[in-house]
Design a protein around this motif. Structure first.
Motif, PDB file in Angstrom:
ATOM      1  N   VAL A   1     -28.299  45.639 -16.747  1.00 31.82           N
ATOM      2  CA  VAL A   1     -27.216  44.680 -16.536  1.00 31.82           C
ATOM      3  C   VAL A   1     -27.740  43.596 -15.585  1.00 31.82           C
ATOM      4  O   VAL A   1     -28.077  43.879 -14.440  1.00 31.82           O
ATOM      5  CB  VAL A   1     -25.972  45.360 -15.935  1.00 31.82           C
ATOM      6  CG1 VAL A   1     -24.842  44.334 -15.767  1.00 31.82           C
ATOM      7  CG2 VAL A   1     -25.524  46.524 -16.816  1.00 31.82           C
ATOM      8  N   GLY A   2     -27.812  42.370 -16.064  1.00 28.14           N
ATOM      9  CA  GLY A   2     -28.461  41.348 -15.242  1.00 28.14           C
ATOM     10  C   GLY A   2     -29.950  41.630 -15.137  1.00 28.14           C
ATOM     11  O   GLY A   2     -30.543  41.519 -14.071  1.00 28.14           O
TER      12      GLY A   2
ATOM     13  N   GLY B   1     -30.322  45.365 -13.269  1.00 24.41           N
ATOM     14  CA  GLY B   1     -29.206  45.998 -12.583  1.00 24.41           C
ATOM     15  C   GLY B   1     -28.763  47.293 -13.233  1.00 24.41           C
ATOM     16  O   GLY B   1     -28.993  47.530 -14.424  1.00 24.41           O
TER      17      GLY B   1
ATOM     18  N   ARG C   1     -21.345  48.901  -3.981  1.00 28.61           N
ATOM     19  CA  ARG C   1     -22.534  48.119  -4.356  1.00 28.61           C
ATOM     20  C   ARG C   1     -23.663  48.288  -3.356  1.00 28.61           C
ATOM     21  O   ARG C   1     -23.454  48.343  -2.146  1.00 28.61           O
ATOM     22  CB  ARG C   1     -22.137  46.644  -4.467  1.00 28.61           C
ATOM     23  CG  ARG C   1     -23.286  45.668  -4.687  1.00 28.61           C
ATOM     24  CD  ARG C   1     -23.817  45.133  -3.365  1.00 28.61           C
ATOM     25  NE  ARG C   1     -24.583  43.910  -3.514  1.00 28.61           N
ATOM     26  CZ  ARG C   1     -25.139  43.278  -2.488  1.00 28.61           C
ATOM     27  NH1 ARG C   1     -24.998  43.727  -1.258  1.00 28.61           N
ATOM     28  NH2 ARG C   1     -25.822  42.171  -2.690  1.00 28.61           N
TER      29      ARG C   1
ATOM     30  N   ILE D   1     -22.776  50.184  -8.318  1.00 31.17           N
ATOM     31  CA  ILE D   1     -23.570  49.040  -8.773  1.00 31.17           C
ATOM     32  C   ILE D   1     -24.873  48.955  -7.976  1.00 31.17           C
ATOM     33  O   ILE D   1     -24.859  48.771  -6.753  1.00 31.17           O
ATOM     34  CB  ILE D   1     -22.782  47.730  -8.611  1.00 31.17           C
ATOM     35  CG1 ILE D   1     -21.507  47.772  -9.467  1.00 31.17           C
ATOM     36  CG2 ILE D   1     -23.653  46.530  -9.005  1.00 31.17           C
ATOM     37  CD1 ILE D   1     -20.577  46.622  -9.224  1.00 31.17           C
TER      38      ILE D   1
ATOM     39  N   GLN E   1     -27.672  46.496  -7.519  1.00 38.75           N
ATOM     40  CA  GLN E   1     -27.855  45.070  -7.810  1.00 38.75           C
ATOM     41  C   GLN E   1     -29.277  44.593  -7.530  1.00 38.75           C
ATOM     42  O   GLN E   1     -29.822  44.839  -6.456  1.00 38.75           O
ATOM     43  CB  GLN E   1     -26.891  44.243  -6.968  1.00 38.75           C
ATOM     44  CG  GLN E   1     -26.970  42.752  -7.276  1.00 38.75           C
ATOM     45  CD  GLN E   1     -26.567  41.890  -6.104  1.00 38.75           C
ATOM     46  OE1 GLN E   1     -25.463  41.998  -5.624  1.00 38.75           O
ATOM     47  NE2 GLN E   1     -27.480  41.033  -5.648  1.00 38.75           N
TER      48      GLN E   1
ATOM     49  N   MET F   1     -25.810  39.325 -12.807  1.00 38.97           N
ATOM     50  CA  MET F   1     -25.050  40.460 -13.342  1.00 38.97           C
ATOM     51  C   MET F   1     -23.689  40.008 -13.871  1.00 38.97           C
ATOM     52  O   MET F   1     -23.240  40.454 -14.937  1.00 38.97           O
ATOM     53  CB  MET F   1     -24.863  41.540 -12.269  1.00 38.97           C
ATOM     54  CG  MET F   1     -26.132  42.283 -11.900  1.00 38.97           C
ATOM     55  SD  MET F   1     -25.823  43.726 -10.841  1.00 38.97           S
ATOM     56  CE  MET F   1     -25.308  44.945 -12.058  1.00 38.97           C
TER      57      MET F   1
ATOM     58  N   ASP G   1     -24.001  38.358 -17.089  1.00 34.03           N
ATOM     59  CA  ASP G   1     -24.317  39.320 -18.151  1.00 34.03           C
ATOM     60  C   ASP G   1     -23.109  40.192 -18.509  1.00 34.03           C
ATOM     61  O   ASP G   1     -23.256  41.201 -19.190  1.00 34.03           O
ATOM     62  CB  ASP G   1     -25.490  40.198 -17.714  1.00 34.03           C
ATOM     63  CG  ASP G   1     -26.135  40.942 -18.867  1.00 34.03           C
ATOM     64  OD1 ASP G   1     -26.028  40.475 -20.023  1.00 34.03           O
ATOM     65  OD2 ASP G   1     -26.739  42.011 -18.622  1.00 34.03           O
TER      66      ASP G   1
ATOM     67  N   LEU H   1     -20.646  41.637 -16.296  1.00 34.93           N
ATOM     68  CA  LEU H   1     -20.225  42.709 -15.391  1.00 34.93           C
ATOM     69  C   LEU H   1     -18.707  42.834 -15.343  1.00 34.93           C
ATOM     70  O   LEU H   1     -18.167  43.953 -15.354  1.00 34.93           O
ATOM     71  CB  LEU H   1     -20.775  42.438 -13.982  1.00 34.93           C
ATOM     72  CG  LEU H   1     -20.440  43.485 -12.920  1.00 34.93           C
ATOM     73  CD1 LEU H   1     -21.161  44.796 -13.202  1.00 34.93           C
ATOM     74  CD2 LEU H   1     -20.808  42.970 -11.525  1.00 34.93           C
TER      75      LEU H   1
ATOM     76  N   LEU I   1     -20.397  38.762  -6.539  1.00 34.25           N
ATOM     77  CA  LEU I   1     -20.149  39.887  -7.437  1.00 34.25           C
ATOM     78  C   LEU I   1     -18.659  40.120  -7.658  1.00 34.25           C
ATOM     79  O   LEU I   1     -18.252  40.769  -8.623  1.00 34.25           O
ATOM     80  CB  LEU I   1     -20.769  41.148  -6.813  1.00 34.25           C
ATOM     81  CG  LEU I   1     -21.288  42.268  -7.694  1.00 34.25           C
ATOM     82  CD1 LEU I   1     -22.459  41.784  -8.528  1.00 34.25           C
ATOM     83  CD2 LEU I   1     -21.722  43.442  -6.818  1.00 34.25           C
TER      84      LEU I   1
END
Length: 418
Positions: free
Chosen positions: A63-64, A67, A83, A140, A142, A157, A160, A162, A351
């Motif tokens: 993710v990203g 991530g 996170r 998460i 990151q 993220m 993408d 999230l 985020l």
């Protein structure tokens, strides 16, 4: 209905009692030995994903780009995001630790390896005690918080998907390891971290032989004047009541002793806590660079570009008060303090979905013997004299492994249904 601080503290102690902190320490030391720069955190992401899957979370990688997102659905109730960031820094480690970095020129000098360890520990603790809470946990990992690639990992993220692909939070929590005597948790309601701008400057000259400077326009001298003049932006153009830091962190020009180069580049770093102050300083930087280049007779205008930015981090005051109260009940009144806003910066707030409350705090980590040897009588004096984040000598004490797990678990439990 929210738990009382004492209820949160009791539940946190119960939930974390069975954690294998020796195994968690092994995980941390492994991450520290193998640091990875921004957007290259492939091994780190894989190791985190492995632990989250083993704990029973549904894990999505990539993710990203690098991530990791882990989801644990545990009945009806609030959604809580925890996170942590993953990337290391281009720093040659000088800690002397037995588990020091094995990657030349790269080190976890900001403690993101510890953040991953805390995150994994909190997820494992909550997953092992699902009868103690109800709701949905989203973990998460990151990438690229340091912005080493000119990108914010948080923003990548979000871009993408999230916010579309995973349950949206009712609250989001993050924390950072910091210098200071082991045992403190730093909470600040409202503004807690500054905005950041990385500024690239290129001054164009006319190159030539070092023996004939009259036939050139020397960009090295121009760059020197720019550096000197920039020092007045904060000291003479910014009110004393306003917080701002302007640093020239990089300057490069030339290839050989007797060659006057045709250009010089500078890398600037700006920290501000107010949008209007930021606007004025960015304008002043551009004015000074253009003015010095014009005064030097540069053949064409300079290039001034904001290459990377992070916004301020502003904690939700009500949420921060609730989490701080839980941490006081867990660690004691004296362990939780407000250090006030700092000039450090984070992409954490990028985020956050719109209108979602969030809270971000710090866990101190300086080994006791290092803290005791530091000169100074006050906390602030000693704080300035121990290895800090981004230092080649930054080495958190392993005793903070449980503390950082407890803080995250307590924050989550303060929001989850009982």
């Amino acid at each position: 209905m929210l738990r009382t601080p004492d209820d949160v503290a009791g539940a946190t102690r119960h939930i974390t009692a069975g954690l294998d902190y020796g195994r968690l320490a092994d995980f941390y030391q492994d991450l520290h030995r193998h640091p990875e720069l921004s957007m290259s955190e492939h091994r780190t992401a894989s190791r985190l994903a492995e632990r989250l899957r083993a704990a029973g979370l549904e894990v999505t990688e990539g993710v990203g780009r690098t991530g990791v997102v882990g989801v644990l659905r545990n009945g009806e109730g609030p959604v809580v995001w925890l996170r942590g960031d993953m990337d290391a820094l281009p720093v040659q480690e000088e800690t002397g630790l037995a588990y020091a970095s094995r990657t030349p020129g790269v080190m976890h000098a900001c403690g993101h390896d510890l953040h991953m360890t805390w995150l994994a520990g909190a997820a494992e603790a909550l997953a092992s005690a699902r009868d103690a809470w109800s709701g949905t946990l989203v973990v998460i990992g990151q990438p690229a918080e340091e912005g080493g690639t000119g990108e914010s990992g948080a923003a990548v993220m979000v871009a993408d998907g999230l916010h579309e692909r995973f349950p949206l939070p009712d609250a989001l929590f993050g924390q950072h390891v910091a210098p200071g005597p082991v045992g403190l948790v730093m909470h600040t309601p409202g503004l807690t971290m500054a905005a950041l701008d990385d500024i690239d400057v290129k001054a164009h000259g006319v190159g030539g032989h070092g023996s004939r400077p009259e036939a050139t326009v020397d960009p090295v001298v121009t760059a020197a004047h720019i550096v000197t003049r920039l020092q007045t932006v904060v000291s003479r153009e910014t009110a004393a009541r306003d917080v701002a830091v302007l640093t020239v962190g990089r300057i490069h020009a030339g290839t050989k002793h007797n060659i006057i180069p045709s250009e010089a580049t500078l890398g600037l770093n700006l920290r501000t806590q107010d949008a209007e102050v930021r606007r004025r300083i960015l304008a002043a930087v551009r004015r000074i660079v253009e003015g010095e280049c014009a005064a030097a007779g540069c053949p064409r205008p300079p290039e001034v570009d904001v290459a990377f930015s992070m916004p301020t981090t502003v904690n939700d005051a009500v949420l921060d008060a609730q989490v701080a109260a839980a941490h006081r009940a867990l660690f004691g009144e004296a362990a939780v303090m407000d250090f006030g806003p700092v000039t450090g910066s984070e992409d954490f707030s990028l985020l956050v979905p719109p209108e979602t409350p969030y809270d971000y705090w710090y866990v101190t980590s300086t080994p006791q013997e290092v803290w005791e040897k530091a000169e100074g009588d006050s906390l602030a004096e000693k704080f300035a004299r121990v290895p800090s984040n981004h230092s080649a000598a930054f080495g958190p004490d392993l005793s903070v492994l449980p503390s950082g797990v407890h803080t995250l678990v307590a924050a989550a439990l303060s929001r989850f249904s009982s």
